[in-house]
Design a protein around this motif. Structure first.
Motif, PDB file in Angstrom:
ATOM      1  N   ALA A 157       0.728  -1.036   0.001  1.00  0.00           N
ATOM      2  CA  ALA A 157      -0.021   0.090  -0.003  1.00  0.00           C
ATOM      3  C   ALA A 157       0.896   1.205  -0.022  1.00  0.00           C
ATOM      4  O   ALA A 157       1.848   1.571   0.576  1.00  0.00           O
ATOM      5  N   ALA A 158       0.815   2.389  -0.945  1.00  0.00           N
ATOM      6  CA  ALA A 158       1.520   3.326  -1.168  1.00  0.00           C
ATOM      7  C   ALA A 158       1.641   4.058   0.010  1.00  0.00           C
ATOM      8  O   ALA A 158       0.529   4.276   1.008  1.00  0.00           O
ATOM      9  N   ASP A 159       2.874   4.463   0.571  1.00  0.00           N
ATOM     10  CA  ASP A 159       3.090   4.790   1.901  1.00  0.00           C
ATOM     11  C   ASP A 159       3.588   6.169   2.053  1.00  0.00           C
ATOM     12  O   ASP A 159       4.143   6.711   3.297  1.00  0.00           O
ATOM     13  N   ILE A 160       3.985   6.914   0.989  1.00  0.00           N
ATOM     14  CA  ILE A 160       4.729   8.036   1.128  1.00  0.00           C
ATOM     15  C   ILE A 160       4.001   9.230   0.755  1.00  0.00           C
ATOM     16  O   ILE A 160       4.621  10.459   0.500  1.00  0.00           O
ATOM     17  N   GLY A 161       2.710   8.948   0.831  1.00  0.00           N
ATOM     18  CA  GLY A 161       1.881  10.234   0.627  1.00  0.00           C
ATOM     19  C   GLY A 161       0.588  10.105  -0.239  1.00  0.00           C
ATOM     20  O   GLY A 161      -0.605  10.833  -0.156  1.00  0.00           O
ATOM     21  N   LEU A 163      -1.777   8.036  -0.840  1.00  0.00           N
ATOM     22  CA  LEU A 163      -3.206   7.457  -0.296  1.00  0.00           C
ATOM     23  C   LEU A 163      -3.613   8.595   0.775  1.00  0.00           C
ATOM     24  O   LEU A 163      -4.766   8.605   0.972  1.00  0.00           O
TER      25      LEU A 163
END
Lengths: 279, 279, 279, 279, 279, 279
Positions: A157-161, A163
């Motif tokens: 799950a994209a976690d650098i911003g 989402l």
């Protein structure tokens, strides 16, 4: 302008900086050293009195950025780093959390930059490319751009911003979930239709020209007014109406005392271009 | 798959469930027993390791759902139930509040379901139909669909979720208020234009095919990544940016330790389809 | 209807009020006395049992409103007022903050008005015109309208509500920032595309007719349902989902006990127009 | 009163329920079946018209509760359950999260119970005992009670509510952190000094008598007023002042229409005990 | 000082106002006209440059205030007012909600007053007396004071602010619930122990002297500093830490530019009393 | 341990660091270089695997810290810095805001430090001393300590954290406002009574011994559990209950997988001291 290892930074017009991600041979893919430097670039521009608007683009013909350099990450990334240290799940988790927060902080420097940032995207704009562009204030792209919230395809799950910010920069939650859950590629036209970008131009040259035109327009305005507007809009996005109005009143209780108001009004009456003190 | 009284549930493809509201003779209108069962269906699918994506549609040719079965409600609904018990306004209010909260909880089970839900709507989609569909992740409809936030026409402000969720799934607040205040019917094309749905297809068959195609696509991805993405997007909708980033970092501190990352990356390199452990 | 100095207020249809900003010779530009009276107008209509929907427009052919009367502001506005009193920056700031809050409160009276407000805009709609229209529930415009978040051009970040509300009424944050940072003029068609307005009509006459048609439609519905819907949508915009559902349940625990539900249902069955008690 | 397997429930006075944790041989330590039943007990009392106040205590001489039955947990608890299923960290994490949320929901049923809950504690009150008691409305203890936020001693941050609620029921954050980080035992007198409990009595009998006296006092009041007060105080704890005032106004718009107001006032004038309809 | 009908307002020391609730024959009980005037008093003092600190007390020997004048309320209060107008529950609810909000707004004027308010309480302080005192900044009482959150005894959940503010001015939630649910009388000593008041004095004369001493102390300080401190503490109570720090930075970006800083520092060095410009 | 210019840092016990503010000749008063270094100290300790608990105190006999070095500030502080640059109020305001935020960030490093911080205060603890100590987790003081929220006395509202944190670490809002508005000195006993500190010891030696004893106790526990507890308590302070429970569940979904749980349990059974892997 300072010189950087992974970014080209120049000033194509007065008060306008142009930042280029400069690793075109690798489709401008990022590894750790790059995002650490990205933060230095934007933290510096944020307080530079000579800059009032910033364009961010990718060097070369092929990509804004292909996102995270997956090969580099698998060789020296956070998981690799944790591996050697401990086998305890909780301790690994702490190490990962620290890494993710530092990574997020680097990318957030674009959003926290006091000056407006116009992101011009062409070719490939995958994964981290979206994390970065959602931090910018205005998004412009070419008609050949290929966007993807790519992370799901590598088991993440994209976690650098992305989402966190995408639901706040695009109004259609059905579309946001569609592209984020499926990692499917979407075009500039689709991006325009849903409001992710503000303009689609025919090619990179035209898109950069549009970016520069916009940046110059912003750079001619009162920097007190422009930078205040960015701050207040970002505050509004995250806060209840009453809190936003209250913050606005306090912000402007100092800002309105600027001499820019008088200068801007006089120039408006005289039909001349106002000149504003540096900020 | 379990068998239900008011819902047809089958698995048209591996890891994909299809839930049909099954009361076509009454335009799939809902009475209390049905929404209680709806919650059982989605709570079950939420933790079923054999399911990774869900399609929700209405059985029959005529309607996704006509909404609340008004006749049933007037005979056995909450107001009827309160009538016999007390004439005290405050005590009736407590009874109504309990009923509304239970009703809301049942419908919210769709949103809380850990797996992504794709809602495919055709024919009539009124009132409760919108409460339900705003809980889904991705909305698809036919070109003949007729939507309406119908509650105002029966003297009510919609209270099962539409008024709470619609401003968060569609960006145009002017449009949201227009359709919610007037109860006017709007079409699939209008729904696409404002971003309420992601796709409009020519008929129910095509819409279901599109829904199935999307569901299969999601079901092939890492379930750790897909379900994390749903959770983080729903969290982002309701929280300030800083809180969302913090939550994301903590979430991924465990999720990134999955073996899916390696599997997905390897498959990407080898151009094969990855297989992921059940979740 | 009461008579006002700067506003024309009449009732073009039962339960419908039409408020016109009435200073056409000066393009309906506002000075302090006007926004103080605006609040009186809307506070009065908010609790008037004879009104169920309100249209707000600008008198004359040329403008909804040109915004703040800059000349009047420079002669008698807040900065002028502070000048004579003190040269202390902090004391001036307090004076400005009080002024801005009072100004915000006046404009917010449109949003706080319990009855739905339909804003019909033509010609020039600059600066304060946007502050005002973002408070309305439904926005309609003519194809010749010229919108601008004008404040940046006079050295200011807009502080009477536009920056607080625009990100919440339009989904595309890139567009919101584009027009707010640049003060560029945008058209009715662009406003429709991004969802700022719900309808664009060919001229003022047609736009007012559309506004009246909409207002009459709302005025025929149960006022308990319509006013509850406005309240709950405004609450939803500012609150987390769980809080919004909780508030909705409590709101409806009283509202559902209205006789309007039975009247509306009976009328629906009998195909007659329901009549509702005043509110 | 229904009969339960792990709880004794009786009615020592009209409208008063007394719930006893009933596993005295094991110091009232909890295993999964018990907290699932706890939720049934409180969900039932919450809507029982015959109950207006609840006392919660532990059976036997030695303990309110020793907390989680660590032996049972190590044999059949969440970690044990995950073990057999998967070795994937992310999948285990999902399983744990589901388990923790269900566990939290069970304990939160005490807080969500519409009737006020008075927790009377004696002897040992460790770990889960604090999770439970922070959900209650009023806390009373004996002078021999031994409290401990015990979880740190078994390698855990307390996750069933103590860390979320303790900073909101006790004002001294230094003290909250002191006892939560150290797991040190604290006495009833210390608990009174910092405001964790409202009363310390010399022994269990006296503490139960005080609990009963308080419960009877609350049970004699209007249940509309008492239950509304609990709801509004819990809302206030979690919300901004303006939101709390708004919610209060809506809540009371129905509640004030109760006949209890007239009954209470008349009884006040006549110096008689009012009788109120069931709720 | 202006003269008021129901309040005595004088200036016992430079920059200090003393407001007395002035209906001693009726134990300073409130009816509608009084709370409307209370708002006028505090709105006026809030912006009066001659006032820097305010003492609020009750005239006469017997009471701070007995709270709402129940007899007046039953003859001309909100329920009475609704009675004649409509029998529709929802319409009554709207009327009540408007009334409660107006009432809340009047009392909140004490909290919104820019100058610090010191509330000195003696004798009876029931019901509305607590709503009022929780709005003040500093609470002082006599040892003979008798406090009660009285509303439950007349069938009501307190709705004019006590339930919203008490959990935020006292740290022990167990105590807050105890006194709010039971309506029991509590003493000044108990109030001091839990932190509801800051000082208990032996009688009204001493308490007023303490109030005056405190007010004079505050009135000698920089009004920029004192009023900023009140604003920032009230903001902190309602906001997350990060938001509070951000707001503080913006607030002080204007406030620090005051000449009071230099004056205060110089006076500190010279050991003289600083004099500050009016605010 | 690294060596610092303005701080003494040593390890009086295994896993325990002791940080001393080391400018005793100037009563440990701070100038800019010092708070920049303070952040380095705590950022370093935060991720040092050899440290599990930290004591913070002031070197010398006379003061924890006298706060901001006012003389240094007036010669080289933010106001001085702005002076030379611009006379425009708005531009000065931007400069001040940047300075305040950087200053706040430095002090907040104590709160963000992943390890628990025990603050031991003696002698003078004024102004910045309170900003610093409100960031610590546990506060201990001597009986001779003299505390003051001093800023009001130099014409300022405290802006480095005291006004944001004090209402969240002490429950009595009346007391918080009293000391913050008046800048009056308060003692250790008063601090204990209101809950600002957890312990008062007779002198510095005893206070440091108490701090060390506490730090050693924490350092013996599982660092996964202790650091998780700090994180979750800080999260709880700033968030609604439901959000806090949700965050807790996600946090522990990784943390519970630690081997510390088994080690701690076994040690508990065997009555031995557990040893935990570094973190």
């Amino acid at each position: 302008m300072a010189t950087y290892k992974h970014f080209l930074v120049d000033t194509p017009a007065p008060y306008v900086a142009h930042v280029q991600i400069n690793r075109p041979k690798k489709l401008n893919a990022f590894f750790e050293e790059m995002w650490l430097e990205l933060k230095v670039v934007f933290d510096t521009l944020s307080v530079s009195p000579d800059i009032r608007a910033i364009i961010l683009s990718g060097a070369g013909d092929r990509a804004f950025t292909a996102g995270l350099d997956v090969q580099a990450a698998s060789e020296a990334g956070v998981l690799k780093q944790q591996e050697g240290k401990t086998s305890d799940v909780a301790r690994k988790a702490v190490g990962i959390k620290r890494h993710v927060q530092e990574f997020q902080d680097c990318i957030s420097s674009i959003e926290k930059c006091e000056k407006p940032v116009i992101c011009v995207m062409h070719g490939i704009a995958f994964g981290l490319g979206l994390d970065i562009s959602t931090c910018a204030d205005i998004r412009i792209c070419t008609s050949d751009v290929r966007f993807s919230v790519k992370e799901v395809d590598i088991g993440l799950a994209a976690d650098i911003g992305t989402l966190s910010r995408l639901p706040k920069v695009v109004g259609s939650f059905s579309w946001v979930k569609d592209v984020s859950l499926s990692a499917r590629i979407f075009s500039g036209d689709e991006a325009l239709r849903v409001g992710f970008v503000s303009h689609v131009l025919e090619n990179k040259e035209a898109a950069l020209a549009k970016g520069l035109e916009t940046a110059k327009l912003l750079a001619e305005k009162s920097p007190v007014a422009v930078q205040g507007t960015k701050e207040l809009l970002n505050h509004a996005r995250d806060n209840k109406l009453a809190d936003s109005l209250r913050y606005t009143g306090v912000w402007n209780s100092a800002a309105i005392q600027t001499s820019d108001v008088e200068r801007a009004m006089l120039s408006g009456l005289k039909k001349t271009k106002p000149r504003f003190e540096k900020l």
